[in-house]
Design a protein around this motif. Structure first.
Motif, PDB file in Angstrom:
ATOM      1  N   VAL A   1      -8.782   1.126   1.623  1.00 29.08           N
ATOM      2  CA  VAL A   1      -8.843   2.585   1.701  1.00 29.08           C
ATOM      3  C   VAL A   1      -8.828   3.076   3.146  1.00 29.08           C
ATOM      4  CG1 VAL A   1     -10.426   4.508   1.265  1.00 29.08           C
ATOM      5  CG2 VAL A   1      -9.819   2.965  -0.575  1.00 29.08           C
ATOM      6  N   GLU A   2      -9.468   2.339   4.030  1.00 32.63           N
ATOM      7  CA  GLU A   2      -9.561   2.814   5.417  1.00 32.63           C
ATOM      8  C   GLU A   2      -8.195   2.887   6.114  1.00 32.63           C
ATOM      9  OE1 GLU A   2     -11.738  -1.170   6.471  1.00 32.63           O
ATOM     10  OE2 GLU A   2     -11.056  -0.206   8.330  1.00 32.63           O
ATOM     11  N   HIS A   3      -7.210   2.136   5.639  1.00 31.98           N
ATOM     12  CA  HIS A   3      -5.882   2.162   6.263  1.00 31.98           C
ATOM     13  C   HIS A   3      -4.964   3.207   5.638  1.00 31.98           C
ATOM     14  CE1 HIS A   3      -6.968  -1.511   8.280  1.00 31.98           C
ATOM     15  NE2 HIS A   3      -7.232  -2.085   7.130  1.00 31.98           N
ATOM     16  N   CYS A   4      -5.452   3.920   4.654  1.00 34.16           N
ATOM     17  CA  CYS A   4      -4.570   4.778   3.861  1.00 34.16           C
ATOM     18  C   CYS A   4      -4.513   6.205   4.377  1.00 34.16           C
ATOM     19  CB  CYS A   4      -5.081   4.819   2.423  1.00 34.16           C
ATOM     20  SG  CYS A   4      -4.839   3.282   1.541  1.00 34.16           S
ATOM     21  N   THR A   5      -3.465   6.918   3.992  1.00 28.89           N
ATOM     22  CA  THR A   5      -3.387   8.360   4.233  1.00 28.89           C
ATOM     23  C   THR A   5      -4.371   9.059   3.290  1.00 28.89           C
ATOM     24  OG1 THR A   5      -1.742   8.701   2.521  1.00 28.89           O
ATOM     25  CG2 THR A   5      -0.903   8.154   4.732  1.00 28.89           C
TER      26      THR A   5
ATOM     27  N   ASP B   1     -10.955   7.801  -3.755  1.00 26.58           N
ATOM     28  CA  ASP B   1     -11.837   8.401  -2.748  1.00 26.58           C
ATOM     29  C   ASP B   1     -11.769   9.921  -2.902  1.00 26.58           C
ATOM     30  OD1 ASP B   1     -13.130   9.365  -0.548  1.00 26.58           O
ATOM     31  OD2 ASP B   1     -11.949   8.250   0.933  1.00 26.58           O
TER      32      ASP B   1
ATOM     33  N   ASP C   1     -19.474  11.378  -2.203  1.00 28.02           N
ATOM     34  CA  ASP C   1     -20.013  10.310  -3.052  1.00 28.02           C
ATOM     35  C   ASP C   1     -19.922  10.701  -4.526  1.00 28.02           C
ATOM     36  OD1 ASP C   1     -20.566   8.764  -0.904  1.00 28.02           O
ATOM     37  OD2 ASP C   1     -22.682   9.375  -0.753  1.00 28.02           O
TER      38      ASP C   1
ATOM     39  N   ARG D   1       0.849  -1.205   0.000  1.00 28.95           N
ATOM     40  CA  ARG D   1       0.000   0.000   0.000  1.00 28.95           C
ATOM     41  C   ARG D   1       0.882   1.252   0.000  1.00 28.95           C
ATOM     42  NH1 ARG D   1      -2.839  -1.481   4.524  1.00 28.95           N
ATOM     43  NH2 ARG D   1      -1.870   0.102   5.815  1.00 28.95           N
TER      44      ARG D   1
ATOM     45  N   ALA E   1     -11.324  -1.114  -2.310  1.00 24.90           N
ATOM     46  CA  ALA E   1     -12.145  -0.414  -1.324  1.00 24.90           C
ATOM     47  C   ALA E   1     -11.791  -0.802   0.109  1.00 24.90           C
ATOM     48  CB  ALA E   1     -13.615  -0.694  -1.599  1.00 24.90           C
ATOM     49  N   ASP E   2     -11.464  -2.083   0.323  1.00 25.44           N
ATOM     50  CA  ASP E   2     -11.195  -2.517   1.689  1.00 25.44           C
ATOM     51  C   ASP E   2      -9.841  -2.053   2.216  1.00 25.44           C
ATOM     52  OD1 ASP E   2     -10.085  -4.142  -0.207  1.00 25.44           O
ATOM     53  OD2 ASP E   2     -10.151  -5.937   1.028  1.00 25.44           O
TER      54      ASP E   2
ATOM     55  N   ARG F   1      -5.681   7.635  -0.238  1.00 22.01           N
ATOM     56  CA  ARG F   1      -7.119   7.425  -0.483  1.00 22.01           C
ATOM     57  C   ARG F   1      -7.541   8.100  -1.786  1.00 22.01           C
ATOM     58  NH1 ARG F   1      -7.996   7.887   5.119  1.00 22.01           N
ATOM     59  NH2 ARG F   1      -8.735  10.036   4.973  1.00 22.01           N
TER      60      ARG F   1
END
Ligand SMILES: O=C(O)CCC(=O)C(=O)O
Length: 280
Positions: free
Chosen positions: A241-245, A254, A258, A82, A238-239, A249
């Motif tokens: 993305v939550e761990h990214c800067t 992202d 939306d 990542r 998508a899964d 993201r």
């Protein structure tokens, strides 16, 4: 951010690729090699019996770490995969080449086995449509890749990444003409050390050569595109993305809001600041 040196810019413009030496030291290259080997025990996307260019879900790869592997969408497997998407030594140069309106579009690990039966192949990236698009010398490319060698490629016939310098800008034989191969006159089989990185344009004719060296070539490939181009690994990341800067993201699609009509073609107001900022 760093920018290309004059020599690198000239190499990009004229040849369509740049060779960066020693982006990883030996220990880091070896660590990435281990992570690539570990992918084989896990499920993921690999070439199956689907048509060319498509990848199917497999429960695990071939456990022989010297055998062929082509695993796609590798970001979810390890934080190191990542974090490589915007590591400054290479990402700064990618931004200098692509401009700030870019996205990350594919993460891939390839192992090219030593196999006298495989003669290699040559192609441009981006499928049938993008093959017919060649932008001008002064334009940002539509897409480009960073290819990282994880093993040394010091001799010919070691599955060298093989390029046709300058072919990114001129008509080159297409479907109705003789097939270009890694031994067609003009081919340059690149040699390099584990830890080197090759930046190349999607429209450069390139591909693996044959490998009779007795050792597999292990490689990571990270693809970047203009934001309006649809990513290869679309939606699959998508899964992670939550761990990214925030910058990572954004690179993974992202936008901070939306999807709405116009998204990705017109970019968020903070795009330039986010991409060219410190990144954390
Ligand atoms: O490194 C390889 O073996 C293949 C790389 C390639 O051709 C590509 O990324 O399109």
């Amino acid at each position: 951010m760093q920018t290309l040196t004059k020599e690198q810019r000239r190499a990009w413009d004229i040849n369509g690729y740049i060779h960066l030496r020693g982006v990883f030291d030996g220990a880091e290259a070896a660590s990435f090699c281990d992570k690539v080997d570990a992918l084989r025990a896990q499920p993921g996307y690999e070439p199956t019996d689907l048509p060319r260019g498509h990848y199917g879900w497999v429960e695990h790869g071939n456990p022989d770490t010297e055998s062929f592997m082509d695993r796609r969408d590798i970001l979810p497997y390890d934080a190191a995969f990542r974090n490589l998407i915007d590591r400054p030594e290479v990402f700064d140069l990618v931004v200098d080449i692509m401009g700030p309106y870019l996205a990350f579009s594919m993460a891939q690990a390839i192992v090219r086995a030593s196999d006298p039966e495989f003669l290699g192949y040559t192609h441009t990236d981006g499928g049938e449509g993008m093959r017919r698009v060649r932008v001008t010398e002064s334009s940002h490319p539509l897409a480009m890749k960073a290819l990282y060698f994880l093993t040394d490629v010091l001799e010919p016939d070691s599955s060298n990444f093989t390029v046709f310098p300058g072919s990114h800008l001129r008509p080159f034989p297409e479907l109705d003409e003789p097939v270009i191969t890694p031994t067609t006159p003009g081919a340059v089989p690149i040699t390099g050390k584990a830890g080197d990185c090759i930046l190349f344009s999607h429209s450069l004719w390139h591909g693996p050569g044959r490998n009779t060296s007795g050792q597999a070539r292990k490689t990571l490939l990270y693809n970047y595109c203009q934001m309006f181009v649809r990513p290869y690994d679309y939606g699959l990341a998508a899964d992670v993305v939550e761990h990214c800067t925030p910058r990572q993201r954004r690179l993974l699609g992202d936008l901070g809001y939306d999807f709405r009509p116009g998204s990705y073609v017109y970019v968020p107001e903070d795009q330039v600041e986010l991409i060219t900022g410190p990144g954390s």
